[in-house]
Design a protein around this motif. Structure first.
Motif, PDB file in Angstrom:
ATOM      1  N   LYS A  23       0.819  -1.222   0.000  1.00 31.72           N
ATOM      2  CA  LYS A  23       0.000   0.000   0.000  1.00 31.72           C
ATOM      3  C   LYS A  23       0.855   1.275   0.000  1.00 31.72           C
ATOM      4  CE  LYS A  23      -2.023  -1.177   3.849  1.00 31.72           C
ATOM      5  NZ  LYS A  23      -1.249  -2.426   4.028  1.00 31.72           N
ATOM      6  N   THR A  24       1.839   1.308   0.906  1.00 28.47           N
ATOM      7  CA  THR A  24       2.670   2.510   1.013  1.00 28.47           C
ATOM      8  C   THR A  24       3.490   2.715  -0.256  1.00 28.47           C
ATOM      9  OG1 THR A  24       2.726   2.279   3.415  1.00 28.47           O
ATOM     10  CG2 THR A  24       4.427   3.658   2.421  1.00 28.47           C
ATOM     11  N   SER A  25       3.983   1.630  -0.814  1.00 29.16           N
ATOM     12  CA  SER A  25       4.767   1.725  -2.058  1.00 29.16           C
ATOM     13  C   SER A  25       3.905   2.248  -3.206  1.00 29.16           C
ATOM     14  CB  SER A  25       5.320   0.355  -2.442  1.00 29.16           C
ATOM     15  OG  SER A  25       6.092  -0.174  -1.391  1.00 29.16           O
ATOM     16  N   TRP A  74      -4.991   8.514   2.226  1.00 36.96           N
ATOM     17  CA  TRP A  74      -4.667   8.079   3.584  1.00 36.96           C
ATOM     18  C   TRP A  74      -4.100   6.675   3.622  1.00 36.96           C
ATOM     19  CZ3 TRP A  74      -5.493  11.010   8.118  1.00 36.96           C
ATOM     20  CH2 TRP A  74      -6.051  12.283   7.880  1.00 36.96           C
ATOM     21  N   ASP A  75      -3.024   6.553   4.360  1.00 38.87           N
ATOM     22  CA  ASP A  75      -2.336   5.274   4.511  1.00 38.87           C
ATOM     23  C   ASP A  75      -2.440   4.848   5.978  1.00 38.87           C
ATOM     24  OD1 ASP A  75      -0.749   3.116   3.921  1.00 38.87           O
ATOM     25  OD2 ASP A  75       1.131   4.239   3.819  1.00 38.87           O
ATOM     26  N   THR A  76      -2.428   3.538   6.227  1.00 37.01           N
ATOM     27  CA  THR A  76      -2.677   3.070   7.590  1.00 37.01           C
ATOM     28  C   THR A  76      -1.437   2.899   8.461  1.00 37.01           C
ATOM     29  OG1 THR A  76      -2.835   0.868   6.631  1.00 37.01           O
ATOM     30  CG2 THR A  76      -4.899   1.957   7.266  1.00 37.01           C
ATOM     31  N   GLN A  79      -1.049   0.074  11.322  1.00 36.52           N
ATOM     32  CA  GLN A  79      -2.197  -0.299  12.157  1.00 36.52           C
ATOM     33  C   GLN A  79      -2.948  -1.517  11.603  1.00 36.52           C
ATOM     34  OE1 GLN A  79      -6.023   1.930  13.833  1.00 36.52           O
ATOM     35  NE2 GLN A  79      -4.513   3.374  13.071  1.00 36.52           N
ATOM     36  N   GLU A  80      -2.824  -1.742  10.293  1.00 37.51           N
ATOM     37  CA  GLU A  80      -3.546  -2.827   9.636  1.00 37.51           C
ATOM     38  C   GLU A  80      -3.054  -4.211  10.080  1.00 37.51           C
ATOM     39  OE1 GLU A  80      -1.254  -0.924   8.365  1.00 37.51           O
ATOM     40  OE2 GLU A  80      -0.186  -1.813   6.674  1.00 37.51           O
ATOM     41  N   ARG A  81      -1.897  -4.247  10.708  1.00 32.64           N
ATOM     42  CA  ARG A  81      -1.368  -5.496  11.234  1.00 32.64           C
ATOM     43  C   ARG A  81      -2.365  -6.190  12.167  1.00 32.64           C
ATOM     44  NH1 ARG A  81       3.734  -5.720   9.822  1.00 32.64           N
ATOM     45  NH2 ARG A  81       3.994  -3.494   9.497  1.00 32.64           N
TER      46      ARG A  81
HETATM   47 MG    MG Z   1       2.579   0.695   4.799  1.00 33.08          MG
END
Ligand code: MG
Ligand code: GDP
Length: 186
Positions: A23-25, A74-76, A79-81
Motif C-alpha cells: 500500500k505505502t509503495s 490516507w495510509d494506515t 495499524q492494519e497489522r
Molecule cells: Mg505501509
C-alpha cells in the motif's frame, strides 16, 4: 448522494489491505511519480498524525477540462497489522483502494473483511471501492488469478485492476479510475 468529504473538489481516499501488500509503495509511487503525468503541478506532501497511526498525502488531479480535484490519500501506517483500524479513520471517506498482493493468498481472502470494515462503519453504498491486485510484476509466484479476483470484485460491486509499484504499471490508472468513478457518483 455523495456528500461525504465536504468539499466537492476534495476526495478523501483510503488504501486498505493486509500489512506488506504494498500500500505505502503504491501511494509513494503515485505521489512521487507524478511529474510529467496528469498533474502539471502536483502537490505531494507527506503529513502525519502519529496519534491515530495514519499518514496522508495529497495530490492534485485533473478530471476533465479545467476541473481539478485534490485527492487526500490516507495510509494506515502499520495499524492494519491488527486487522482493525480506528473507526474514525473511515469517516468522510469517499473512495477506497482495497489492496491485496497477487502472491499472497491470505491477503486476497481478507479483502471481504476490509470491505466490511468500511461498510459496517459508513453504511452501504457510501464509498466507491476499487479492488487492486498488487505486485503484478511477480508473475512467477502469483497465486491469485485475475479471473477469481474479477469474480470477487463483481460480487462486491466494484471494478478490479492489477498494479505494480516496481514496474510502475497501472499505478496512475488505479487512482485515476477511482477518482473518476467517485466524480461520476457525485
Ligand atoms: Mg505501509
Ligand atoms: P504495506 O505494508 O502494505 O504498506 O506494504 P509496503 O509498501 O511497505 O511494501 C511491502 C513490501 O512489498 C516491501 O518490501 C516492498 O518493497 C514490496 N513491494 C511493494 N510494491 C511492490 C511491487 O509492485 N512489486 C514487488 N515485487 N514488490 C513490491
Amino acid at each position: 448522494a455523495m456528500e461525504a468529504g465536504g468539499c466537492r473538489y476534495q476526495f478523501r481516499i483510503l488504501l486498505l489491505g493486509d500489512a506488506a501488500v504494498g500500500k505505502t509503495s503504491l501511494l509513494r509511487r503515485y505521489v512521487g511519480g507524478a511529474l510529467g503525468t496528469l498533474a502539471p503541478a502536483p502537490e505531494a506532501e507527506l503529513q502525519s498524525e502519529p496519534t491515530v497511526g495514519v499518514e496522508f498525502y495529497s495530490r492534485l488531479l485533473q478530471l476533465g477540462a479545467g476541473r481539478w480535484v485534490k485527492l487526500q490519500l490516507w495510509d494506515t501506517a502499520g495499524q492494519e497489522r491488527f486487522r482493525c483500524i480506528t473507526r474514525s479513520f473511515y469517516r468522510n471517506v469517499v473512495g477506497v483502494l482495497l489492496v491485496f498482493d497477487v502472491t499472497n493468498r491470505k491477503s486476497f481472502e481478507h479483502i471481504p473483511h476490509w470491505h466490511q470494515e468500511v461498510v459496517a462503519t459508513q453504511g452501504p453504498d457510501k464509498a466507491i471501492f476499487l479492488l487492486v491486485g498488487h505486485k503484478s510484476d511477480l508473475q512467477n509466484t502469483r497465486c491469485v488469478s485475475a479471473q477469481e479476483a474479477e469474480e470477487l470484485a463483481a460480487s462486491l460491486g466494484m471494478a478490479f485492476m492489477e498494479t505494480s509499484a516496481k514496474n510502475n504499471c497501472n499505478v496512475d490508472l488505479a487512482f485515476d479510475t477511482l477518482a473518476d468513478t467517485i466524480q461520476q457518483a457525485l
